[in-house]
Design a protein around this motif. Structure first.
Motif, PDB file in Angstrom:
ATOM      1  N   CYS A 115      -9.889 -41.470   0.808  1.00 17.27           N
ATOM      2  CA  CYS A 115      -9.707 -41.672   2.250  1.00 17.27           C
ATOM      3  C   CYS A 115      -9.569 -40.312   2.938  1.00 17.27           C
ATOM      4  O   CYS A 115      -8.715 -39.519   2.546  1.00 17.27           O
ATOM      5  CB  CYS A 115      -8.482 -42.528   2.523  1.00 17.27           C
ATOM      6  N   HIS A 120      -5.624 -40.148   4.978  1.00 15.66           N
ATOM      7  CA  HIS A 120      -4.364 -39.913   4.278  1.00 15.66           C
ATOM      8  C   HIS A 120      -4.540 -39.102   2.994  1.00 15.66           C
ATOM      9  O   HIS A 120      -3.557 -38.643   2.408  1.00 15.66           O
ATOM     10  CB  HIS A 120      -3.616 -41.224   4.016  1.00 15.66           C
ATOM     11  N   CYS A 156      -9.779 -48.526   4.841  1.00 14.09           N
ATOM     12  CA  CYS A 156      -8.803 -47.864   3.979  1.00 14.09           C
ATOM     13  C   CYS A 156      -7.822 -48.905   3.465  1.00 14.09           C
ATOM     14  O   CYS A 156      -7.159 -49.575   4.258  1.00 14.09           O
ATOM     15  CB  CYS A 156      -8.061 -46.767   4.735  1.00 14.09           C
ATOM     16  N   ALA A 185      -5.114 -48.394   2.066  1.00 14.54           N
ATOM     17  CA  ALA A 185      -3.732 -47.993   2.333  1.00 14.54           C
ATOM     18  C   ALA A 185      -3.384 -48.232   3.800  1.00 14.54           C
ATOM     19  O   ALA A 185      -2.266 -47.952   4.223  1.00 14.54           O
ATOM     20  CB  ALA A 185      -3.536 -46.531   1.955  1.00 14.54           C
ATOM     21  N   CYS A 200      -5.094 -47.029   6.778  1.00 16.98           N
ATOM     22  CA  CYS A 200      -5.378 -46.063   7.850  1.00 16.98           C
ATOM     23  C   CYS A 200      -6.216 -46.719   8.950  1.00 16.98           C
ATOM     24  O   CYS A 200      -7.012 -47.615   8.696  1.00 16.98           O
ATOM     25  CB  CYS A 200      -6.112 -44.846   7.294  1.00 16.98           C
TER      26      CYS A 200
HETATM   27 ZN   LIG Z   1      -6.254 -43.941   4.308  1.00 17.96          ZN
END
Ligand SMILES: [Zn+2]
Length: 336
Positions: free
Chosen positions: A30, A33, A54, A56, A58
């Motif tokens: 990514c 991040h 993403c 995670a 983002c």
């Molecule tokens: Zn990310």
């Protein structure tokens, strides 16, 4: 190739650690991040647009902003051709500007000296260590390399000789060495159509290495340098899907009688050149992959090994002779 597919390639070339997945999608690190995981970004091309996700969490707009891409770079433009807006940039003006930059470089002795001798970056046994590239003004001129005041300009042409992009190249940059035009895919450089097909052609990785090879008097083309390459089985060269080589490029090399491929000394570099060699074989083009450092795995290339110290007539001749002998011995190819 569809327009969306081309846009996908541009997006992939901006990402790190891109890997194709079995279902036709891609994974990468990514860009927002970062982190150690190279699996967080999912990239998928649908029928109408490219989806970036993403895992995670983002933000999509933030991902676009960091990659420097607009909505229009991710969406298929299916407006009929006649209704499209006129092209924003005048390519003839850009071409003239790149010629002006080429002339300018030849009149910038300080820049030429820096490219040749570099900066002092350390000392070893009382000797200065420098990061110069050894490039000659003559080779830079022949390749139409210019100077825009802060970076080198490298005009990139398509098979019909039309200007495709002007790369901005800073060989000493600690960040991105090569900047391509917005939304522009990368191509082999210099253009194969501009070189003498009777010469043995050397295919190397990176535009800088092509300049080094030209400096010592060899005919060379660089595959796009500083692009993210997929991790892929080196045993299956036909399955290559990265931005550094495209199957369709092989036809642009069919005019050469003999091609010698010098991979960078790492797994990615070797896989890249094997993919090119595989497609040359299929097209019936004589070619030889010569791994100059099969015992090394440090990503060094022919430029690091031989060419950076080739900064005057004598050392350039010596480097050229080493390469000629290497090629004669390993591939039984005679370089004039
Ligand atoms: Zn990310």
């Amino acid at each position: 190739m569809s327009e969306l597919h081309e846009k996908l390639e541009v997006v992939l070339s901006k990402l790190e650690s891109v890997r194709p997945q079995a279902n036709g999608t891609f994974r990468s690190r990514c860009p927002v991040h970062g982190g150690t995981s190279t699996d967080d970004m999912g990239i998928r091309a649908g029928a109408k647009w490219i989806n970036l996700h993403c895992f995670a969490g983002c933000d999509y707009d933030e991902i676009r902003r960091v990659l420097g891409i607009e909505w229009s770079d991710l969406v298929l433009d299916d407006t009929p051709a006649g209704e499209r807006k006129p092209r924003r940039r005048d390519w003839r003006a850009i071409e003239l500007e790149s010629y002006a930059c080429a002339v300018r470089l030849q009149h910038e002795p300080e820049v030429l000296n820096r490219l040749r001798f570099g900066h002092v970056i350390g000392e070893s046994a009382g000797m200065e260590i420098r990061n110069g590239r050894g490039w000659s003004a003559k080779a830079l001129e022949r390749l139409e390399v210019g100077w825009d005041g802060s970076r080198l300009t490298l005009p990139v042409r398509t098979s019909d000789g039309k200007l495709h992009d002007v790369l901005r190249y800073d060989p000493f940059a600690t960040g991105r060495k090569i900047l391509a035009g917005k939304g522009k895919s990368r191509l082999p450089w210099p253009s194969p159509e501009r070189l003498d097909p009777a010469e043995v052609l050397f295919l190397v990785e990176g535009e800088g290495t092509a300049i080094s090879m030209t400096t010592v008097g060899l005919t060379a083309i660089g595959l796009p340098g500083s692009v993210s390459k997929p991790t892929i089985s080196t045993q299956r060269p036909g399955s290559w899907q990265g931005a550094g080589w495209h199957r369709k490029w092989a036809e642009r090399f069919a005019r050469f009688l003999r091609i010698v491929l010098f991979p960078d000394c790492d797994d990615q570099g070797r896989a890249l050149m094997r993919a090119a060699s595989y497609d040359f074989d299929k097209a019936g083009i004589e070619n030889h992959v010569i791994d100059i450092g099969s015992k090394m795995n440090d990503g060094r290339d022919i430029g690091d090994h031989l060419l950076k110290s080739a900064w005057d007539t004598t050392s350039r001749k010596a480097a050229r002779n080493v390469i000629r002998e290497l090629v004669a011995e390993r591939a039984e190819v005679l370089v004039a």
